[in-house]
Design a protein around this motif. Structure first.
Motif, PDB file in Angstrom:
ATOM      1  N   VAL A 155       0.846  -1.189   0.000  1.00  0.00           N
ATOM      2  CA  VAL A 155       0.000   0.000   0.000  1.00  0.00           C
ATOM      3  C   VAL A 155       0.885   1.243   0.000  1.00  0.00           C
ATOM      4  CG1 VAL A 155      -1.759   1.300   1.258  1.00  0.00           C
ATOM      5  CG2 VAL A 155      -1.836  -1.211   1.234  1.00  0.00           C
ATOM      6  N   VAL A 156       0.674   2.113  -0.992  1.00  0.00           N
ATOM      7  CA  VAL A 156       1.451   3.348  -1.077  1.00  0.00           C
ATOM      8  C   VAL A 156       0.621   4.569  -0.683  1.00  0.00           C
ATOM      9  CG1 VAL A 156       3.000   2.437  -2.829  1.00  0.00           C
ATOM     10  CG2 VAL A 156       0.941   3.637  -3.542  1.00  0.00           C
ATOM     11  N   ARG A 157      -0.710   4.375  -0.596  1.00  0.00           N
ATOM     12  CA  ARG A 157      -1.579   5.484  -0.188  1.00  0.00           C
ATOM     13  C   ARG A 157      -2.963   4.938   0.099  1.00  0.00           C
ATOM     14  NH1 ARG A 157      -2.581  11.243  -3.345  1.00  0.00           N
ATOM     15  NH2 ARG A 157      -4.520  11.815  -2.305  1.00  0.00           N
ATOM     16  N   VAL A 158      -3.613   5.506   1.126  1.00  0.00           N
ATOM     17  CA  VAL A 158      -4.988   5.121   1.480  1.00  0.00           C
ATOM     18  C   VAL A 158      -5.872   6.357   1.388  1.00  0.00           C
ATOM     19  CG1 VAL A 158      -6.493   4.145   3.251  1.00  0.00           C
ATOM     20  CG2 VAL A 158      -4.140   3.323   3.029  1.00  0.00           C
ATOM     21  N   ASP A 159      -7.062   6.174   0.790  1.00  0.00           N
ATOM     22  CA  ASP A 159      -7.933   7.331   0.593  1.00  0.00           C
ATOM     23  C   ASP A 159      -9.392   6.896   0.537  1.00  0.00           C
ATOM     24  OD1 ASP A 159      -8.861   9.891   0.007  1.00  0.00           O
ATOM     25  OD2 ASP A 159      -8.552   9.641  -2.152  1.00  0.00           O
ATOM     26  N   VAL A 171     -11.250  -5.713   4.247  1.00  0.00           N
ATOM     27  CA  VAL A 171     -10.251  -5.592   5.326  1.00  0.00           C
ATOM     28  C   VAL A 171     -10.538  -4.325   6.139  1.00  0.00           C
ATOM     29  CG1 VAL A 171      -8.362  -6.948   4.378  1.00  0.00           C
ATOM     30  CG2 VAL A 171      -8.692  -4.614   3.578  1.00  0.00           C
ATOM     31  N   VAL A 172     -11.761  -4.257   6.672  1.00  0.00           N
ATOM     32  CA  VAL A 172     -12.174  -3.107   7.488  1.00  0.00           C
ATOM     33  C   VAL A 172     -12.543  -3.620   8.874  1.00  0.00           C
ATOM     34  CG1 VAL A 172     -13.708  -1.125   7.677  1.00  0.00           C
ATOM     35  CG2 VAL A 172     -13.042  -1.958   5.421  1.00  0.00           C
ATOM     36  N   PRO A 173     -11.578  -3.755   9.774  1.00  0.00           N
ATOM     37  CA  PRO A 173     -11.870  -4.252  11.117  1.00  0.00           C
ATOM     38  C   PRO A 173     -12.471  -3.160  11.995  1.00  0.00           C
ATOM     39  CG  PRO A 173      -9.558  -3.703  10.947  1.00  0.00           C
ATOM     40  CD  PRO A 173     -10.162  -3.462   9.582  1.00  0.00           C
ATOM     41  N   VAL A 193      -6.343  -0.763   7.079  1.00  0.00           N
ATOM     42  CA  VAL A 193      -5.311  -0.700   6.048  1.00  0.00           C
ATOM     43  C   VAL A 193      -4.534   0.605   6.194  1.00  0.00           C
ATOM     44  CG1 VAL A 193      -4.855  -0.694   3.584  1.00  0.00           C
ATOM     45  CG2 VAL A 193      -6.732  -2.041   4.486  1.00  0.00           C
ATOM     46  N   CYS A 194      -3.216   0.496   6.093  1.00  0.00           N
ATOM     47  CA  CYS A 194      -2.363   1.665   6.299  1.00  0.00           C
ATOM     48  C   CYS A 194      -1.232   1.677   5.274  1.00  0.00           C
ATOM     49  CB  CYS A 194      -1.811   1.646   7.722  1.00  0.00           C
ATOM     50  SG  CYS A 194      -0.727   3.038   8.111  1.00  0.00           S
ATOM     51  N   GLN A 245      -4.366   4.675  16.780  1.00  0.00           N
ATOM     52  CA  GLN A 245      -4.398   5.020  15.356  1.00  0.00           C
ATOM     53  C   GLN A 245      -3.080   4.599  14.721  1.00  0.00           C
ATOM     54  OE1 GLN A 245      -4.175   9.167  14.391  1.00  0.00           O
ATOM     55  NE2 GLN A 245      -4.976   8.907  12.327  1.00  0.00           N
ATOM     56  N   ILE A 246      -3.155   3.836  13.649  1.00  0.00           N
ATOM     57  CA  ILE A 246      -1.969   3.373  12.950  1.00  0.00           C
ATOM     58  C   ILE A 246      -1.508   4.465  11.983  1.00  0.00           C
ATOM     59  CG2 ILE A 246      -3.482   2.136  11.313  1.00  0.00           C
ATOM     60  CD1 ILE A 246       0.071   1.029  12.220  1.00  0.00           C
ATOM     61  N   LEU A 247      -0.237   4.852  12.074  1.00  0.00           N
ATOM     62  CA  LEU A 247       0.313   5.895  11.205  1.00  0.00           C
ATOM     63  C   LEU A 247       1.144   5.319  10.067  1.00  0.00           C
ATOM     64  CD1 LEU A 247       1.472   8.585  13.800  1.00  0.00           C
ATOM     65  CD2 LEU A 247      -0.692   8.451  12.556  1.00  0.00           C
TER      66      LEU A 247
END
Length: 380
Positions: free
Chosen positions: A47-51, A71-73, A80-81, A120-122
């Protein structure tokens, strides 16, 4: 097998083409973890970007857009990050879905600002955490220690990057600033860098080559300028910091994973206003390693380092071997971390309540002793 056969075999293996995802951190261990998904016909990607429920994923065939519906827990720390490795639908589907996330090697987490206390996952699967600190404003050692605690807890190796070093032209003054930060960062490399002048960037590029690095810091710390220097191109938009207080605007609004020309990848992040701890007790311990070592010599195992007899920490404080600022910062971060953990740990909440009741009783007893027996009789 004769020597020529061995030589031929070695030559042929060395001539095998590298995996298309190798520049993004793919290795034999990830390939082994991914094997069950490969048997299902899925393809690997990072993953290079989440939007907004979708993400850009770099795959062996290039970068694709994928949906994250599967993949939405419920736990926001597991969404997803940027930096995640995924198992993705093969080509042909529209939309293409991320079917699974590979287990993370490391995860940089902070506490959200919500009253429910959520992690929060960064950034995920990070080897180095680059903490950008601007020399254009007064150093806040306590904030640096907070970033370091989260970085150590994540499993990544922290590096403190003192940006805008060109604004401190006096070498002696710069040396004092570096020494101050080093005193708050045991076991951590501290690098003064001027991205605009190109000073220190080669050293930093060598540090981050070959792994995944996340760039963290407040708005105005010069992260985007630093990212452009490492990338060798003006990829990230740059805005000037305010003259009033040196603070900047959110130049970067999403977390982006970018391949570095010298090897490795960089995850650039938006400026962080709040840096709340998230179950980071071991990280705090590493930041204050000298206090933890002193505590091992205290008379009591549960010494709070406040007024107990035989406290090695307080002895070091009296002798000048430990600064009051460091001890106060250590206490503050430990208290904060306990409060955060207690919100989801009933046992710890009970323990904290018992401690407060004991302290309140001790306080009342001290007040009674100060007033004397006559004042106690008058109350009744």
């Amino acid at each position: 097998m004769n020597s020529s056969s061995v030589s031929s075999s070695a030559s042929s293996s060395s001539s095998l083409p590298a995996h298309p995802l190798s520049p993004y951190g793919w290795d034999a261990d990830w390939e082994a973890v991914f094997a069950p998904y490969a048997e299902q016909g899925l393809v690997p990607g990072r993953v290079v970007r989440v939007d907004r429920g979708q993400c850009d994923v770099v795959t062996p065939a290039g970068t694709v857009r994928a949906d994250t519906e599967f993949v939405v827990p419920r736990d926001p720390a597991k969404v997803v990050c940027t930096g995640d490795w995924t198992a993705l639908d093969p080509e042909g589907g529209d939309p293409r879905y991320v079917r699974a996330l590979l287990p993370r090697r490391t995860a940089f987490l902070r506490n959200t600002s919500s009253k429910r206390s959520e992690g929060q996952i960064l950034a995920a699967n990070v080897d180095h955490a680059l903490i950008a600190v601007s020399l254009a404003v007064e150093l806040d050692l306590g904030r640096i220690e907070r970033f370091l605690a989260l970085a150590w807890e994540s499993g990544a190796q922290p590096v403190v990057v003192l940006t805008k070093a060109d604004l401190v032209p006096d070498p002696a003054t710069l040396g004092h600033l570096v020494a101050d930060v080093e005193s708050a960062s045991p076991g951590v490399q501290v690098l003064p860098v001027s991205a605009t002048e190109g000073e220190g960037t080669e050293v930093l590029a060598a540090v981050v080559a070959g792994g995944t690095s996340v760039l963290l810091g407040q708005s105005g710390a010069g992260k985007s300028t630093l990212a452009n220097a490492l990338l060798g191109a003006d990829v990230m938009t740059v805005q000037a910091a305010r003259d009033v207080d040196g603070k900047g605007r959110h130049t970067t609004t999403t977390r982006n994973l970018l391949a570095l020309p010298g090897g490795g990848v960089l995850i650039d992040t938006p400026g962080l206003r709040g840096v709340g701890l998230w179950d980071a007790e071991s990280g705090v311990g590493q930041v204050f390693a000298e206090i933890e070592e002193l505590a091992a010599d205290c008379r009591f195992l549960d010494c709070a380092h406040e007024s107990e007899p035989g406290c090695a920490v307080l002895a070091a404080l009296d002798e000048g071997a430990l600064s009051e600022r460091r001890l106060q910062s250590y206490r503050k971060l430990l208290r904060e971390n306990r409060r955060i953990v207690a919100k989801t740990d009933a046992r710890l909440r009970g323990e904290i309540r018992r401690e407060w009741r004991v302290k309140q009783a001790q306080g009342r007893a001290a007040m009674e002793a100060k007033r004397g027996p006559s004042s106690a009789r008058h109350r009744y």
